[in-house]
Motif scaffolding. Structure first.
Motif, mmCIF file in Angstrom:
data_model
loop_
_atom_site.group_PDB
_atom_site.id
_atom_site.type_symbol
_atom_site.label_atom_id
_atom_site.label_comp_id
_atom_site.label_asym_id
_atom_site.label_seq_id
_atom_site.Cartn_x
_atom_site.Cartn_y
_atom_site.Cartn_z
ATOM 1 N N ILE A 138 0.843 -1.196 0.000
ATOM 2 C CA ILE A 138 0.000 0.000 0.000
ATOM 3 C C ILE A 138 0.881 1.250 0.000
ATOM 4 O O ILE A 138 1.592 1.515 0.986
ATOM 5 C CB ILE A 138 -0.904 0.019 1.245
ATOM 6 C CG1 ILE A 138 -1.683 -1.313 1.349
ATOM 7 C CG2 ILE A 138 -1.845 1.210 1.206
ATOM 8 C CD1 ILE A 138 -2.500 -1.454 2.612
ATOM 9 N N PRO A 139 0.841 2.035 -1.073
ATOM 10 C CA PRO A 139 1.593 3.295 -1.084
ATOM 11 C C PRO A 139 0.926 4.309 -0.152
ATOM 12 O O PRO A 139 -0.311 4.448 -0.196
ATOM 13 C CB PRO A 139 1.499 3.775 -2.541
ATOM 14 C CG PRO A 139 0.936 2.624 -3.302
ATOM 15 C CD PRO A 139 0.142 1.821 -2.347
ATOM 16 N N GLU A 140 1.717 4.973 0.632
ATOM 17 C CA GLU A 140 1.136 5.970 1.536
ATOM 18 C C GLU A 140 1.972 7.257 1.467
ATOM 19 O O GLU A 140 3.205 7.199 1.431
ATOM 20 C CB GLU A 140 1.131 5.453 2.974
ATOM 21 C CG GLU A 140 0.205 4.260 3.160
ATOM 22 C CD GLU A 140 -0.228 4.119 4.610
ATOM 23 O OE1 GLU A 140 -1.437 4.145 4.854
ATOM 24 O OE2 GLU A 140 0.651 4.000 5.477
ATOM 25 N N ARG A 141 1.248 8.366 1.443
ATOM 26 C CA ARG A 141 1.944 9.654 1.426
ATOM 27 C C ARG A 141 2.084 10.163 2.853
ATOM 28 O O ARG A 141 1.160 10.024 3.654
ATOM 29 C CB ARG A 141 1.152 10.665 0.613
ATOM 30 C CG ARG A 141 1.335 10.515 -0.889
ATOM 31 C CD ARG A 141 0.675 11.702 -1.591
ATOM 32 N NE ARG A 141 -0.766 11.639 -1.457
ATOM 33 C CZ ARG A 141 -1.578 11.111 -2.384
ATOM 34 N NH1 ARG A 141 -1.072 10.607 -3.493
ATOM 35 N NH2 ARG A 141 -2.885 11.089 -2.198
ATOM 36 N N ASP A 142 3.243 10.756 3.133
ATOM 37 C CA ASP A 142 3.382 11.371 4.449
ATOM 38 C C ASP A 142 2.933 12.827 4.351
ATOM 39 O O ASP A 142 2.459 13.287 3.311
ATOM 40 C CB ASP A 142 4.811 11.220 4.980
ATOM 41 C CG ASP A 142 5.831 11.951 4.122
ATOM 42 O OD1 ASP A 142 5.405 12.824 3.310
ATOM 43 O OD2 ASP A 142 7.022 11.646 4.247
ATOM 44 N N GLY A 143 3.088 13.558 5.435
ATOM 45 C CA GLY A 143 2.605 14.929 5.488
ATOM 46 C C GLY A 143 3.236 15.819 4.430
ATOM 47 O O GLY A 143 2.661 16.839 4.036
ATOM 48 N N ARG A 144 4.428 15.457 3.973
ATOM 49 C CA ARG A 144 5.101 16.295 2.972
ATOM 50 C C ARG A 144 4.911 15.764 1.555
ATOM 51 O O ARG A 144 5.586 16.162 0.632
ATOM 52 C CB ARG A 144 6.587 16.375 3.305
ATOM 53 C CG ARG A 144 6.842 17.322 4.485
ATOM 54 C CD ARG A 144 8.291 17.421 4.832
ATOM 55 N NE ARG A 144 8.735 16.218 5.560
ATOM 56 C CZ ARG A 144 9.946 16.087 6.069
ATOM 57 N NH1 ARG A 144 10.851 17.021 5.906
ATOM 58 N NH2 ARG A 144 10.267 14.987 6.707
ATOM 59 N N GLY A 145 4.003 14.838 1.433
ATOM 60 C CA GLY A 145 3.680 14.351 0.096
ATOM 61 C C GLY A 145 4.598 13.264 -0.408
ATOM 62 O O GLY A 145 4.452 12.791 -1.526
ATOM 63 N N ARG A 146 5.542 12.853 0.421
ATOM 64 C CA ARG A 146 6.432 11.779 -0.019
ATOM 65 C C ARG A 146 5.713 10.438 0.122
ATOM 66 O O ARG A 146 4.976 10.238 1.074
ATOM 67 C CB ARG A 146 7.714 11.767 0.824
ATOM 68 C CG ARG A 146 8.686 12.875 0.420
ATOM 69 C CD ARG A 146 9.964 12.746 1.186
ATOM 70 N NE ARG A 146 9.726 12.663 2.633
ATOM 71 C CZ ARG A 146 10.647 12.931 3.541
ATOM 72 N NH1 ARG A 146 11.867 13.244 3.190
ATOM 73 N NH2 ARG A 146 10.346 12.844 4.827
#
Lengths: 570, 394
Positions: B21-29
């Motif tokens: 599952i790809p997940e973005r962190d708060g900075r969009g990474r």
């Protein structure tokens, strides 16, 4: 002259493996020698097993659960032209041989009693269709025993008792006779196997218990032992009204309390006091009525015997002799009442009142009130009153039945009615309104029964009768379940005829379509569904109660199994 | 934008499901996190063996860097638990940051659930009883059923130690991150996912709810005979008893013998079903997609989830219980896969199964339901050790 039947001599336990009325302290089990006699002219013999044409023991190894060879050998007597002999025991009170012989012998005697001239007066056809009933004396470890139509068998289990000693249900005369009673009742009224109310299911249990009482009364030693200990009374706890003493003492009741037996027929229960009871406990309401009847007949006969005229030598019976003779007579009357009554039960779902109605109908068919003795008429009044006292019916005449004159036939037509399905259907169709079959409702006429019964002492000639049973389905609204909103309730009627006159001696119809019956059926179905005990009726391996839903109509199957399902077996 | 990928490995008769599952962190990474649901097979028949796990677990380790983010053991059946220890014994190690095991696998579970404990003890006795019969007269199908439930047997019975495999799973993640879960478990801080939403729909906290139809009762063998359940096989019957004793109606005899055997099977099926119903049923939501992993949940668990109002339309569903008829409740099918996708997105089902292990599994009619509603992916369509893939665009 017909060939005499083979005889097998066996030693049978009088009560249980450890309980014996002659030895209240326990520790020794009384036995009595019985002669098992095959019908004269029957092409049948005893063989190892024990086995004969209609009963066979199948033994299983407790270590592996797999089948074993026959545990008991038949030893022919020297010079026996009809292959009579014995099934000798091996001296070990719990050996496979002892268990097998005890279970086989008790089953044999129970069937003989049930089918005898003073009961059904004919050989029954097993509900499972085959000729041979299997008896499994070591079915496994469990505090249980049961009759199972699907496997054509009576299965007896063992379990550890409180002292650590093993309790073998196959050694209990009460339990063996009781389970055999289920098989016999299933043969006569197979539709009860699929009952939809606790009361209807309980009828099976009550009848089986009274069969056990009858078999206990069959023992001279037990009769005399009980009378000697009770001061010639049948009230209070004794070996006749306590069903399966050893089992009951080894297992606490549903309330967790110790008990003297599995069931107690000496009780004052009413329908109200047992309103929420499950079938086993509920059954004691009906079986107690029959036990009460035994007691009242005994009391009346005992008093009569004591007051009887001196014999030719001027002697009078001792109280013990009078009591024993009175009990013998009471035994015979109870046997005739119950077992002839069973023959008159209509097919389908039944209530306790229906049992009372059929019992009285059968008794009156043998001896109409106008021909009966005052003692017999009083007995009938007392019997009906017990149903009132126990709140089963409101009035004694609720158990009356009709004998419509228009149902009678010329005596010569009975053979045709017996042998021709076409004529039987034509007869029922012509009289459907009198019988009570709703217009437009299809019906089934069951194979007719031609039986010759002893209806009194052996000095009275036996009576031959023809019994016709017709079954149909009543459809009623049902509490919504599994997409169904209506329910099929099998019901029916019994018509009996005297063979010599063609006169209709009874029309017995069941009364199971009242609101309270419907609610009871709704409640049972809901309860089974909540407990997830309902299984697809078509599932061959299903061990639970079957349910079938088709076109929004629900019906129940194999509810008899509730009597030995975990949580419902007591 | 990366895709979510579901990989269902062909491991024979068993499950091994990797959800990446790809997940973005708060900075969009974007970071891909991996959730692994069960690894095991039945270890019975030619189609099942430990060997497959060297490659499968090796592949998973390679994709995840040797450590998945969350491991989920749905229930304690051999075909769901035995793969990771088998791979470790072959030199392939896989760890986990977090591990969820079904609630009833907790070492103290039965001390706190007396009704379930009573039922479990009864089932152990029933299994032991069946084992005794089996040892005297082999029965391949019955043995298969017992093997799958060998967690209830003493260690070493039938040469299996299912408990060892479960114990290994307890150690995949640090103790503080190893959780025993049921549908009442508060999941916050028990997993590393930030964007994906995880929800547990089953099992019930008290698993005795799943034993409703337990017939219990009779044992065919004496519990007091012999010592211990796993005694050496011995045949005490004579060969002649392949036919009935003289004087016994053959039809009645064979019906009786078959009925006794059938009763054993029914009991083992009930045990099997009760254990299947302890499956962790996991729902994942990610970027509008909804995925459902029901383990081997059977009808009773599905009914309970329905009664609780938990079932919702999904885009991906793992077919429960390897395509068995008792893993899919027809009357609830519309709740999970309505005739038309609720949001017009594509829908997928995947079945992880094997032909020839069980007579009736997979059930063609059951798989037909899924084919009629969505794309059905079947592990039998790929080579042993390979995986079928479902790709959901982010």
């Amino acid at each position: 002259m017909s060939r005499p039947g083979s005889v097998a001599t066996v030693d049978l336990l009088i009560q249980d493996g450890t309980v014996d009325v002659a030895d209240p302290a326990g520790g020794s089990a009384g036995r009595e020698t019985k002669e098992l006699t095959l019908p004269a002219g029957a092409n049948d013999r005893f063989v190892d097993g024990p086995a004969c044409r209609r009963i066979a023991v199948v033994d299983f190894d407790p270590a592996t659960g797999l089948p074993l060879p026959a545990p008991a050998r038949f030893v022919p007597a020297r010079h026996s032209a009809v292959m009579s002999g014995s099934f000798p025991l091996d001296g070990d009170p719990t050996s496979p041989t002892t268990l097998a012989v005890n279970a086989f012998g008790t089953v044999f005697q129970t069937i003989r009693m049930f089918e005898g001239a003073s009961a059904l007066g004919r050989e029954v056809t097993w509900a499972f269709g085959g000729e041979q009933l299997l008896v499994v004396p070591r079915a496994g470890e469990w505090a249980n025993a049961f009759y199972e139509r699907e496997t054509r068998s009576l299965q007896f289990f063992w379990f550890p008792g409180p002292s650590g000693a093993t309790v073998y249900t196959a050694l209990s005369r009460d339990i063996v006779a009781h389970e055999c009673g289920h098989a016999l009742l299933d043969a006569v009224v197979p539709s009860l196997y699929d009952s939809g109310t606790p009361e209807s299911i309980a009828i099976h249990e009550a009848v089986a218990d009274v069969v056990a009482v009858l078999m206990a009364l069959d023992s001279d030693a037990l009769r005399m032992g009980v009378l000697a200990r009770s001061g010639n009374k049948l009230t209070g706890a004794n070996a006749f009204n306590a069903i399966a003493e050893e089992f009951g003492m080894a297992r606490p009741g549903p309330d967790g309390l110790g008990r003297r037996a599995l069931r107690d027929l000496d009780n004052t229960s009413t329908r109200e006091s047992l309103a929420a009871a499950r079938p086993h406990v509920l059954s004691t309401l009906l079986s107690a009525i029959f036990y009460d009847t035994l007691c009242s007949v005994f009391n009346a006969r005992f008093a009569a015997e004591l007051n009887s005229s001196p014999d030719e030598r001027g002697g009078r019976p001792t109280p013990a002799q009078a009591a024993n003779k009175a009990l013998g007579t009471a035994h015979m009357i109870l046997r005739q009442l119950l077992l002839r009554g069973i023959d008159y039960l209509p097919p389908g779902e039944l209530s306790f009142a229906d049992v009372g109605r059929a019992t009285l109908a059968a008794d009156r068919a043998a001896w109409p009130d106008r021909d009966a003795t005052e003692e017999a008429r009083q007995r009938r009044r007392d019997f009906a009153q017990r149903f009132v006292d126990r709140l089963i019916v409101e009035r004694p005449n609720a158990l009356d039945n009709r004998r419509p004159r228009e149902l009678s036939l010329p005596p010569g037509r009975l053979v045709e009615l017996r042998d021709s399905d076409y004529l039987a259907y034509e007869y029922v169709g012509r009289h459907r309104r009198t019988i009570g079959i709703p217009d437009g409702t299809p019906f089934t006429v069951l194979p007719r029964v031609d039986a010759t019964k002893q209806v009194g002492p052996r000095t009275v000639p036996p009576q031959r009768e023809l019994i016709l049973k017709v079954a149909w389905n009543h459809v009623e609204p049902a509490r919504a379940l599994r997409g169904a909103t209506s329910r099929v309730v099998p019901t029916g009627a019994t018509i009996s005829f005297r063979w010599d006159t063609g006169r209709c001696t009874a029309l017995v119809t069941s009364d199971i379509t009242r609101r309270r019956h419907r609610i009871a059926r709704d409640d049972l179905l809901t309860q089974l569904d909540v407990q997830r005990l309902l299984q697809d009726a078509g599932s061959a391996s299903a061990a639970g109660v079957g349910v079938d839903v088709s076109g929004g109509v629900i019906s129940l199957a194999r509810s008899h199994r509730l009597l030995h399902l975990e949580g419902w077996e007591a | 934008m990366s895709d979510l990928v579901v990989r269902a490995y062909n491991v024979g008769f068993g499950d091994a499901l990797l959800v990446s599952i790809p997940e973005r962190d708060g900075r969009g990474r974007e970071t891909t996190r991996h959730l692994l649901v069960d690894v095991g097979n039945l270890l019975a028949g030619t189609a099942n063996s430990d060997d497959v796990f060297l490659g499968v677990v090796g592949d998973i380790a390679e994709r995840t860097g040797g450590e998945v983010d969350l491991y989920v053991m749905t229930h304690e059946h051999l075909d769901h638990v035995q793969g990771l220890l088998a791979a470790l014994r072959g030199g392939v190690r896989l760890g986990a940051k977090y591990a969820w095991l079904t609630g009833s696998a907790h070492p103290d579970y039965y001390e706190h659930h007396p009704t379930a404990k009573k039922r479990r003890l009864e089932m152990q006795v029933a299994l032991d009883d069946t084992l005794r019969v089996l040892q005297a007269e082999p029965d391949a199908e019955l043995e298969l059923m017992i093997r799958n439930n060998s967690a209830l047997l003493p260690p070493g019975a039938l040469g299996l130690s299912t408990a060892d495999h479960v114990d290994h799973l307890r150690t995949l993640a640090p103790p503080s991150r190893t959780h025993y879960v049921d549908r009442s478990t508060e999941l916050g801080r028990k997993h590393p996912f930030r964007e994906a939403t995880l929800r547990i729909l089953a099992p019930e906290p008290d698993t005795s709810a799943y034993y409703g139809g337990w017939s219990g009762g009779a044992r065919l063998t004496a519990q007091s005979v012999g010592a211990g359940p796993a005694r050496p096989s011995r045949r005490t019957t004579t060969p002649e008893l392949q036919t009935p004793p003289a004087g016994v109606d053959p039809g009645a005899y064979f019906d009786l013998v078959r009925s006794r055997r059938s009763r054993l099977r029914t009991r083992i099926m009930e045990i099997d079903a009760a254990s299947n119903n302890t499956s962790v049923v996991l729902e994942i939501e990610w970027r509008g997609w909804r995925l459902l992993f029901p383990g081997d949940a059977e009808l009773r668990s599905w009914r309970t989830m329905s009664e609780l109002g938990f079932l919702r339309p999904v885009h991906v569903v793992k077919v429960s219980h390897h395509g068995s008829h008792n893993g899919t409740l027809e009357e609830l099918f519309d709740d999970v896969l309505p005739r038309v996708s609720h949001d017009r997105r594509e829908r997928h089902a995947l079945v992880s199964t094997c032909t020839g292990s069980w007579d009736s599994v997979p059930d063609d009619d059951t798989l037909g339901f899924y084919r009629a509603r969505c794309v059905l992916h079947d592990t039998r369509d790929v080579a042993r050790g390979s995986a079928v893939e479902i790709v959901l665009p982010g």
